[in-house]
Design a protein around this motif. Structure first.
Motif, PDB file in Angstrom:
ATOM      1  N   ARG A   1      13.407  95.917  26.172  1.00  0.00           N
ATOM      2  CA  ARG A   1      12.336  95.004  26.242  1.00  0.00           C
ATOM      3  C   ARG A   1      12.383  94.493  23.987  1.00  0.00           C
ATOM      4  NH1 ARG A   1       7.786  97.955  25.483  1.00  0.00           N
ATOM      5  NH2 ARG A   1       6.053  96.547  26.327  1.00  0.00           N
ATOM      6  N   LEU A   2      11.380  92.730  24.171  1.00  0.00           N
ATOM      7  CA  LEU A   2      11.816  92.696  23.419  1.00  0.00           C
ATOM      8  C   LEU A   2      11.045  93.375  22.227  1.00  0.00           C
ATOM      9  CD1 LEU A   2      12.579  90.049  21.560  1.00  0.00           C
ATOM     10  CD2 LEU A   2       9.706  89.362  22.516  1.00  0.00           C
ATOM     11  N   ALA A   3       9.863  93.998  22.773  1.00  0.00           N
ATOM     12  CA  ALA A   3       9.311  94.938  21.326  1.00  0.00           C
ATOM     13  C   ALA A   3       9.714  96.240  21.954  1.00  0.00           C
ATOM     14  CB  ALA A   3       7.979  95.671  22.136  1.00  0.00           C
ATOM     15  N   ASP A   4      10.973  96.535  22.276  1.00  0.00           N
ATOM     16  CA  ASP A   4      11.556  97.364  21.911  1.00  0.00           C
ATOM     17  C   ASP A   4      13.195  97.479  20.589  1.00  0.00           C
ATOM     18  OD1 ASP A   4      10.378  99.242  23.074  1.00  0.00           O
ATOM     19  OD2 ASP A   4      11.479  98.649  25.162  1.00  0.00           O
ATOM     20  N   LEU A   5      12.955  95.944  20.233  1.00  0.00           N
ATOM     21  CA  LEU A   5      14.539  95.473  19.642  1.00  0.00           C
ATOM     22  C   LEU A   5      14.052  96.366  18.256  1.00  0.00           C
ATOM     23  CD1 LEU A   5      15.187  91.687  20.474  1.00  0.00           C
ATOM     24  CD2 LEU A   5      16.053  93.729  21.331  1.00  0.00           C
ATOM     25  N   HIS A   6      12.922  96.256  17.444  1.00  0.00           N
ATOM     26  CA  HIS A   6      12.737  97.315  16.706  1.00  0.00           C
ATOM     27  C   HIS A   6      13.632  98.281  15.393  1.00  0.00           C
ATOM     28  CE1 HIS A   6      10.425 100.188  17.035  1.00  0.00           C
ATOM     29  NE2 HIS A   6       9.633  99.409  18.521  1.00  0.00           N
ATOM     30  N   ALA A   7      14.323  98.629  17.083  1.00  0.00           N
ATOM     31  CA  ALA A   7      15.058 100.323  16.508  1.00  0.00           C
ATOM     32  C   ALA A   7      16.457 100.033  16.098  1.00  0.00           C
ATOM     33  CB  ALA A   7      14.680 101.257  18.270  1.00  0.00           C
ATOM     34  N   TYR A   8      16.516  98.750  16.088  1.00  0.00           N
ATOM     35  CA  TYR A   8      18.467  98.601  16.342  1.00  0.00           C
ATOM     36  C   TYR A   8      18.509  96.950  14.925  1.00  0.00           C
ATOM     37  CZ  TYR A   8      17.938 100.445  20.915  1.00  0.00           C
ATOM     38  OH  TYR A   8      18.213 101.412  22.085  1.00  0.00           O
ATOM     39  N   PRO A   9      19.682  97.620  13.889  1.00  0.00           N
ATOM     40  CA  PRO A   9      19.440  97.485  12.941  1.00  0.00           C
ATOM     41  C   PRO A   9      19.985  96.404  13.113  1.00  0.00           C
ATOM     42  CG  PRO A   9      20.478  99.085  12.640  1.00  0.00           C
ATOM     43  CD  PRO A   9      19.956  99.195  14.283  1.00  0.00           C
ATOM     44  N   LEU A  10      20.201  94.453  12.652  1.00  0.00           N
ATOM     45  CA  LEU A  10      20.971  93.586  13.075  1.00  0.00           C
ATOM     46  C   LEU A  10      22.061  93.258  12.058  1.00  0.00           C
ATOM     47  CD1 LEU A  10      17.846  91.757  15.279  1.00  0.00           C
ATOM     48  CD2 LEU A  10      19.812  93.866  16.285  1.00  0.00           C
ATOM     49  N   ALA A  11      22.454  92.752  12.827  1.00  0.00           N
ATOM     50  CA  ALA A  11      23.226  91.400  11.820  1.00  0.00           C
ATOM     51  C   ALA A  11      22.710  90.363  12.678  1.00  0.00           C
ATOM     52  CB  ALA A  11      24.515  92.111  11.672  1.00  0.00           C
ATOM     53  N   VAL A  12      22.714  89.343  11.618  1.00  0.00           N
ATOM     54  CA  VAL A  12      21.935  87.356  12.269  1.00  0.00           C
ATOM     55  C   VAL A  12      22.339  86.704  11.570  1.00  0.00           C
ATOM     56  CG1 VAL A  12      20.297  89.526  14.168  1.00  0.00           C
ATOM     57  CG2 VAL A  12      19.836  87.914  11.096  1.00  0.00           C
ATOM     58  N   PRO A  13      22.445  85.786  11.877  1.00  0.00           N
ATOM     59  CA  PRO A  13      22.594  84.229  11.496  1.00  0.00           C
ATOM     60  C   PRO A  13      21.256  83.813   9.698  1.00  0.00           C
ATOM     61  CG  PRO A  13      22.641  83.935  13.661  1.00  0.00           C
ATOM     62  CD  PRO A  13      22.347  85.272  13.258  1.00  0.00           C
ATOM     63  N   MET A  14      21.569  83.417   8.791  1.00  0.00           N
ATOM     64  CA  MET A  14      20.162  83.186   8.170  1.00  0.00           C
ATOM     65  C   MET A  14      19.618  81.843   8.789  1.00  0.00           C
ATOM     66  SD  MET A  14      22.009  84.078   5.244  1.00  0.00           S
ATOM     67  CE  MET A  14      21.704  83.797   3.387  1.00  0.00           C
ATOM     68  N   ARG A  15      18.919  82.073   7.969  1.00  0.00           N
ATOM     69  CA  ARG A  15      17.887  81.370   8.524  1.00  0.00           C
ATOM     70  C   ARG A  15      16.720  80.085   9.459  1.00  0.00           C
ATOM     71  NH1 ARG A  15      13.421  85.086   8.094  1.00  0.00           N
ATOM     72  NH2 ARG A  15      12.882  87.398   6.548  1.00  0.00           N
ATOM     73  N   VAL A  16      18.519  79.684   8.506  1.00  0.00           N
ATOM     74  CA  VAL A  16      18.037  78.043   9.164  1.00  0.00           C
ATOM     75  C   VAL A  16      19.116  78.027  10.281  1.00  0.00           C
ATOM     76  CG1 VAL A  16      18.003  77.075   6.379  1.00  0.00           C
ATOM     77  CG2 VAL A  16      20.612  78.090   7.246  1.00  0.00           C
ATOM     78  N   ASN A  17      19.569  79.067  10.595  1.00  0.00           N
ATOM     79  CA  ASN A  17      19.860  78.681  11.731  1.00  0.00           C
ATOM     80  C   ASN A  17      19.500  78.801  13.024  1.00  0.00           C
ATOM     81  OD1 ASN A  17      21.933  79.954  14.329  1.00  0.00           O
ATOM     82  ND2 ASN A  17      23.348  79.336  12.719  1.00  0.00           N
TER      83      ASN A  17
ATOM     84  N   LYS B   1      28.844  98.833  12.503  1.00  0.00           N
ATOM     85  CA  LYS B   1      27.682  98.670  11.709  1.00  0.00           C
ATOM     86  C   LYS B   1      26.471  97.801  12.160  1.00  0.00           C
ATOM     87  CE  LYS B   1      31.532  98.677   7.991  1.00  0.00           C
ATOM     88  NZ  LYS B   1      32.886  98.110   7.192  1.00  0.00           N
ATOM     89  N   ALA B   2      26.449  97.284  12.596  1.00  0.00           N
ATOM     90  CA  ALA B   2      24.627  96.491  13.363  1.00  0.00           C
ATOM     91  C   ALA B   2      24.812  96.062  14.465  1.00  0.00           C
ATOM     92  CB  ALA B   2      24.786  95.357  11.981  1.00  0.00           C
ATOM     93  N   TYR B   3      23.865  95.828  15.130  1.00  0.00           N
ATOM     94  CA  TYR B   3      23.694  95.090  16.451  1.00  0.00           C
ATOM     95  C   TYR B   3      23.480  93.689  15.841  1.00  0.00           C
ATOM     96  CZ  TYR B   3      23.132 100.367  18.201  1.00  0.00           C
ATOM     97  OH  TYR B   3      22.959 101.238  18.449  1.00  0.00           O
ATOM     98  N   SER B   4      23.311  93.549  16.557  1.00  0.00           N
ATOM     99  CA  SER B   4      23.199  91.506  16.928  1.00  0.00           C
ATOM    100  C   SER B   4      22.704  91.044  18.138  1.00  0.00           C
ATOM    101  CB  SER B   4      24.468  90.554  16.418  1.00  0.00           C
ATOM    102  OG  SER B   4      24.053  89.454  16.559  1.00  0.00           O
ATOM    103  N   ILE B   5      21.713  89.641  18.400  1.00  0.00           N
ATOM    104  CA  ILE B   5      21.248  89.266  19.026  1.00  0.00           C
ATOM    105  C   ILE B   5      21.649  87.647  19.327  1.00  0.00           C
ATOM    106  CG2 ILE B   5      18.499  88.132  20.164  1.00  0.00           C
ATOM    107  CD1 ILE B   5      18.063  90.105  18.305  1.00  0.00           C
ATOM    108  N   LEU B   6      22.711  87.724  20.061  1.00  0.00           N
ATOM    109  CA  LEU B   6      23.472  86.374  20.674  1.00  0.00           C
ATOM    110  C   LEU B   6      23.500  86.290  22.092  1.00  0.00           C
ATOM    111  CD1 LEU B   6      26.414  87.782  18.572  1.00  0.00           C
ATOM    112  CD2 LEU B   6      24.795  85.636  18.158  1.00  0.00           C
ATOM    113  N   THR B   7      24.590  85.079  22.348  1.00  0.00           N
ATOM    114  CA  THR B   7      24.438  84.450  23.668  1.00  0.00           C
ATOM    115  C   THR B   7      25.708  85.123  24.015  1.00  0.00           C
ATOM    116  OG1 THR B   7      25.101  82.454  23.360  1.00  0.00           O
ATOM    117  CG2 THR B   7      22.700  82.651  23.495  1.00  0.00           C
ATOM    118  N   PRO B   8      25.849  85.601  25.975  1.00  0.00           N
ATOM    119  CA  PRO B   8      27.012  86.199  26.297  1.00  0.00           C
ATOM    120  C   PRO B   8      28.409  85.785  26.269  1.00  0.00           C
ATOM    121  CG  PRO B   8      25.675  86.363  28.200  1.00  0.00           C
ATOM    122  CD  PRO B   8      25.272  85.166  26.662  1.00  0.00           C
ATOM    123  N   SER B   9      27.915  83.955  25.990  1.00  0.00           N
ATOM    124  CA  SER B   9      29.261  82.683  25.210  1.00  0.00           C
ATOM    125  C   SER B   9      30.079  83.386  24.136  1.00  0.00           C
ATOM    126  CB  SER B   9      28.409  81.820  25.769  1.00  0.00           C
ATOM    127  OG  SER B   9      27.893  80.536  24.676  1.00  0.00           O
TER     128      SER B   9
END
Length: 320
Positions: A180-196, A233-241
């Motif tokens: 669930r979207l609300a449960d994502l806070h439990a995982y440390p993320l590596a994500v692109p910069m805010r302008v991405n 070292k981290a999780y991330s949020i990406l598309t399968p492609s």
């Protein structure tokens, strides 16, 4: 003068007879005589001397014949060049592609372009979605594949729609197929910069639903983000492609984000100044074909399965 008149005049002059020229040009002799007489009246000088055995050029006629041949030759060359340009476009086309999409479409697009458009030099510029969007806005590309939210696709050609997933290190929780979207806070993320664009798409949905993300690392490098997940070292949020190769090798796992699902559109944009370019139009038509092929062969995991009509009359392929 009309080009037709010049053609008729040259035909008569070269044939040396109205009768012969009429047969060669498949035009009535009276029509040829009328056009030549109109030219003589227009120039105010005699171009041909009519004799019983045919016609001869006057000095003015000889000059006009010289110029007429040059003019007609140039027109013929222009027609050949333009017709060839339409049938076999040539030139250089630059397309900007975000790193995630480039991993899927880059090689295939180059291969198809080489086979279908051998006279077109296709150049791919790969980068994170933010810079690609900025460079396209600055006019640095002829074409660009961009990521947009469903509300902002405008008149662009929608190539596919993708669903964001949580990218999980091997042998790490969550072990379910969805989260669930609300449960994502439990995982440390590596994500692109805010302008991405990817980051903005996710952040907008998260903020709208009053949720939070645990962002530990920010970087504009897809390969580095994937490496961090692979190393645990981290999780991330990406598309399968973007990570299907690593998923197939068991180096990472994907877990669908639900309640709600986060979806983005993959669109094709064209630089307004290149709207009438034959070579750009050829590549522009080729890209949806490649995407359709990749989707049908399951090489691009998208979530749409039929042809979509978007504003401006463009047809976009939806793929499962």
């Amino acid at each position: 003068m009309e080009l037709r008149q010049l053609k008729y005049f040259v035909g008569v002059a070269e044939a040396g007879s109205f009768t012969k020229a009429a047969a060669q040009l498949n035009v009535a002799q009276s029509a040829l005589s009328l056009h030549v007489r109109q030219m003589e009246e227009g120039f105010g000088t005699q171009l041909l001397v009519r004799e019983r055995t045919g016609v001869k050029l006057t000095s003015a006629g000889a000059k006009l014949l010289h110029h007429s041949r040059i003019i007609l030759d140039q027109v013929s060359l222009a027609e050949q060049e333009l017709t060839s340009k339409v049938k076999s476009p040539s030139g250089e086309v630059t397309i900007g592609i975000p790193s995630g999409a480039a991993r899927v479409i880059g090689t295939e697009l180059l291969t198809w372009a080489k086979e279908r458009l051998p006279r077109v030099s296709l150049k791919i510029v790969e980068g994170m979605s933010g810079p690609i969007e900025e460079w396209m806005a600055a006019g640095r590309f002829n074409l660009a594949i961009l990521y947009k939210t469903a509300e902002s696709v405008g008149d662009t050609l929608v190539l596919a729609r993708e669903e964001f997933c949580l990218v999980v290190p091997p042998n790490e929780p969550p072990y379910e197929d969805t989260i669930r979207l609300a449960d994502l806070h439990a995982y440390p993320l590596a994500v692109p910069m805010r302008v991405n664009n990817v980051r903005r798409s996710v952040a907008d949905v998260v903020a709208h639903h009053g949720c939070a993300l645990n962002v530990r690392f920010e970087m504009d490098s897809l390969s580095t983000i994937i490496s961090m997940v692979m190393d645990g070292k981290a999780y991330s949020i990406l598309t399968p492609s973007a990570i299907q190769r690593e998923v197939s090798l068991g180096q990472v796992r994907i877990v669908r984000i639900v309640d709600p699902v986060i979806i983005r559109s993959v669109v094709l944009a064209v630089n307004p100044k290149d709207e009438r370019s034959f070579e750009v139009a050829a590549v522009r038509s080729l890209v949806p074909e490649v995407v359709k092929h990749l989707a049908e062969s399951r090489k691009w995991p998208t979530i749409i399965s039929e042809v979509e009509q978007v504003s401006g009359g463009a047809v976009a392929f939806k793929s499962a």
